[in-house]
Structures are given as C-alpha cells and as structure tokens.
Design a protein around this motif. Structure first.
Motif, PDB file in Angstrom:
ATOM      1  N   HIS A  67      -1.427 -12.219  -6.896  1.00  0.00           N
ATOM      2  CA  HIS A  67      -2.024 -11.556  -5.740  1.00  0.00           C
ATOM      3  C   HIS A  67      -1.018 -11.587  -4.591  1.00  0.00           C
ATOM      4  O   HIS A  67      -0.350 -12.594  -4.368  1.00  0.00           O
ATOM      5  CB  HIS A  67      -3.297 -12.312  -5.356  1.00  0.00           C
ATOM      6  CG  HIS A  67      -4.026 -11.783  -4.178  1.00  0.00           C
ATOM      7  ND1 HIS A  67      -3.743 -12.194  -2.892  1.00  0.00           N
ATOM      8  CD2 HIS A  67      -5.022 -10.874  -4.077  1.00  0.00           C
ATOM      9  CE1 HIS A  67      -4.547 -11.574  -2.051  1.00  0.00           C
ATOM     10  NE2 HIS A  67      -5.329 -10.763  -2.744  1.00  0.00           N
ATOM     11  N   PRO A  86      -1.585  -5.981  -4.458  1.00  0.00           N
ATOM     12  CA  PRO A  86      -2.744  -6.177  -3.597  1.00  0.00           C
ATOM     13  C   PRO A  86      -4.062  -6.012  -4.348  1.00  0.00           C
ATOM     14  O   PRO A  86      -4.078  -5.605  -5.506  1.00  0.00           O
ATOM     15  CB  PRO A  86      -2.579  -5.063  -2.557  1.00  0.00           C
ATOM     16  CG  PRO A  86      -1.905  -3.962  -3.314  1.00  0.00           C
ATOM     17  CD  PRO A  86      -0.972  -4.645  -4.275  1.00  0.00           C
ATOM     18  N   GLY A  87      -5.136  -6.350  -3.654  1.00  0.00           N
ATOM     19  CA  GLY A  87      -6.466  -6.140  -4.223  1.00  0.00           C
ATOM     20  C   GLY A  87      -6.943  -7.315  -5.049  1.00  0.00           C
ATOM     21  O   GLY A  87      -6.548  -8.462  -4.836  1.00  0.00           O
ATOM     22  N   ALA A 146      -4.256  -6.081 -13.048  1.00  0.00           N
ATOM     23  CA  ALA A 146      -4.500  -5.653 -11.671  1.00  0.00           C
ATOM     24  C   ALA A 146      -5.878  -4.990 -11.681  1.00  0.00           C
ATOM     25  O   ALA A 146      -6.027  -3.837 -12.094  1.00  0.00           O
ATOM     26  CB  ALA A 146      -3.423  -4.670 -11.226  1.00  0.00           C
ATOM     27  N   GLY A 172       0.792  -1.214   0.000  1.00  0.00           N
ATOM     28  CA  GLY A 172       0.000   0.000   0.000  1.00  0.00           C
ATOM     29  C   GLY A 172       0.827   1.268   0.000  1.00  0.00           C
ATOM     30  O   GLY A 172       0.440   2.279  -0.588  1.00  0.00           O
ATOM     31  N   ALA A 223      -7.516  -2.088  -6.612  1.00  0.00           N
ATOM     32  CA  ALA A 223      -6.845  -1.994  -5.316  1.00  0.00           C
ATOM     33  C   ALA A 223      -7.241  -0.670  -4.684  1.00  0.00           C
ATOM     34  O   ALA A 223      -6.850   0.391  -5.172  1.00  0.00           O
ATOM     35  CB  ALA A 223      -5.329  -2.077  -5.471  1.00  0.00           C
TER      36      ALA A 223
END
Length: 310
Positions: free
Chosen positions: A113, A73-74, A83, A11, A86
């Motif tokens: 992921h 992420p997400g 992707a 993040g 996120a």
C-alpha cells in the motif's frame, strides 16, 4: 551491481528507481500513469515501466534486478499480491504481483500500500529511524496513516489499519466519499484546505500552498481557514495517539511543505488536547516524495531476505 526495481504508483504519475542493497538510488525515473485511457492502460503502463527499468539495469549495471517492489494506492491485499481497488485509477482485483512477475521473467515481486510503504521508508531510513513506535501521516489529496512498530508497518487484520483520514472529527461536517460526514480528510487534507481557501479568497485556482503563503503574510481570512484545518487535524491526531501511543508523529505530504507555518500551531493544538496521554514528538517527514519509492525498494529487499531465510 546488485539491485532491485522500485515503483511508486500515484493517481497521475509513477516514480521509480533502481535501488542498491544499501538503499542507494542508482537510477530514478518518472512516467505518467495514463489513467485517462482506463484501468487496463494504467496496468500496462506499470508493467512496461518495470520492464524498461529491468532493461536499464541490465545495460548499465551489467546484471538484471533481483526483485521488484511496487507501491499502489487504494485497497491492497499485499499477502496475495492483489491491487483490490483504487478509485483514482479505476481498477478492481488486479493480480499485480502475478502480472509483474510474468512481465519481468519470473522475478520475485512484493506489493504494498502506498502510504504504508512510504511509512516503512520513513521508519527505517527517514524521520522515524530512532522511533520504536511511530505514526506516519501524509496530508495530501486525502489523509491516511502508517503505523510503525519495531521496523515494520502494521497492516491490520484486513489491510485497513491506519485509515486515520476517516476518523470523524466533525459529525456535522462535509460529506465524505466513504459515506460518513466530517471525516478528518474532508477538513484537514491539502485538498480540503485548497477548497476552503478557494472559496474564502474568491480565487477558484487558489490552493493550500497559496493559503499557507497568505497565512505567513498575515491575511485574516487565510488564518481562519488554516486554523480550522489545524484544529481538525489536531483532533484526529489526538484520537490516533490515544489508541496507538506512538513516540513520534511524522507528518508528510503537500501540507507539511508549509513547514513551521503548520507545525508550530499543530504542536500547540495537540498539546492543548492531551490530558493523560503522553505527548509524542511531532516532526516533518524526511524523505519527501521519494518515500514511496524507497519503501518499495525496501519491500523488495525484505522479500529476498524472507525467501533466503525460508
């Protein structure tokens, strides 16, 4: 020396490495995601970091990387290299594999992921390397899971497998960002413990690590906060082991850094709840915050193996 590029995007920061064929970390680096400048800036940060890593490999190891792996992420569509979403990074439908491949001069790129990629590493070279079936659960800002089966990670039909953090364990509990109430991650994540301890201690800066220290010193208020979190975590884990029957539960993330302050009551709480289920080994993760990066390297090497076999 033959190597791949491995990137673990979080993040706020990115961890990266050049990884040899035997899993050795030949070079490690970290960089901010630049998320305050928006999703496009985050993507550019990833692409630039990967390009710099490729250049480092050429300069120091005499050849370019042979592939790249990136964990994000997400929601992730690993098959198509996208992707999807996120919340922390603000992106939607980013064709990450294509963009990285173009920036890296046509290098093959694997996308994964973040939690499942970390679970892959823990399963192959970490705490789960002797386990045929395991569940990896990192307790961080949220809670997710990676389902390990015979050296691979099960993604599910739509890529959502392992979202243990959204098992409802307290129907009358706090609202969750997913739209439900009382999800596991609202009660037992490191972020949840930090929130509860900040209130109980009267210190808005207090966090989960502070709560663990207070538990160790015998603070009754801290013990109550900790007990509530462990109770919720045990309830969620028993639901998961009832469905999955893993031989090993691997617990990682920030909360696991409390060591036996977490694991001793957690093992007891899980054991109290099982009836017909077989009690799994409950162990701490072995790779710490390098798991995602090592897993990204494994994804890259796996991609090369697949291409060779085809």
């Amino acid at each position: 020396m033959k190597h791949v590029i491995a990137l673990d995007v979080g993040g706020t920061g990115m961890k990266a490495a050049l990884v040899g064929a035997d899993g050795t970390l030949l070079h490690e680096a970290r960089r901010a995601t630049d998320r305050k400048r928006g999703a496009d800036a985050v993507v550019e940060s990833i692409l630039s970091f990967a390009a710099d890593l490729r250049a480092y490999g050429e300069e120091h190891f005499g050849e370019s990387a042979v592939a790249a792996g990136v964990a994000v992420p997400g929601i992730v569509d690993a098959d198509n290299g996208i992707a999807v979403y996120a919340a922390n990074l603000g992106w939607r439908d980013v064709p990450m594999r294509q963009l990285l491949g173009e920036r890296l001069g046509g290098l093959p790129v694997a996308l994964g992921h973040d939690v499942r990629t970390g679970g892959l590493a823990e399963g192959r070279i970490g705490a789960g390397k002797e386990a045929d079936r395991f569940l990896f659960v990192p307790l961080g800002t949220g809670i997710a899971g990676a389902i390990g089966i015979a050296g691979t990670i099960e993604a599910g039909a739509h890529g959502y497998a392992g979202e243990i953090g959204h098992i409802v364990v307290r129907p009358d509990g706090p609202d969750c960002g997913c739209g439900q109430r009382g999800c596991l991650e609202t009660l037992a994540s490191a972020a949840a413990v930090s929130r509860a301890w900040a209130v109980a201690s009267g210190d808005p800066e207090a966090d989960a690590a502070d709560c663990a220290k207070a538990v160790e010193s015998g603070d009754p208020a801290a013990e109550e906060v900790w007990r509530d979190a462990v109770d919720a975590l045990a309830a969620g884990l028993v639901t998961a082991l009832t469905l999955l029957d893993p031989s090993t539960l691997i617990i990682g993330g920030g909360l696991a850094e409390a060591g036996e302050t977490l694991f001793t009551p957690l093992r007891a709480a899980v054991e109290e709840r099982v009836t017909f289920q077989k009690l799994p080994h409950i162990v701490p993760a072995a790779l710490g915050d390098t798991a995602g990066c090592l897993g990204a390297g494994l994804l890259a090497w796996d991609l090369l193996s697949t291409e060779v076999s085809v």
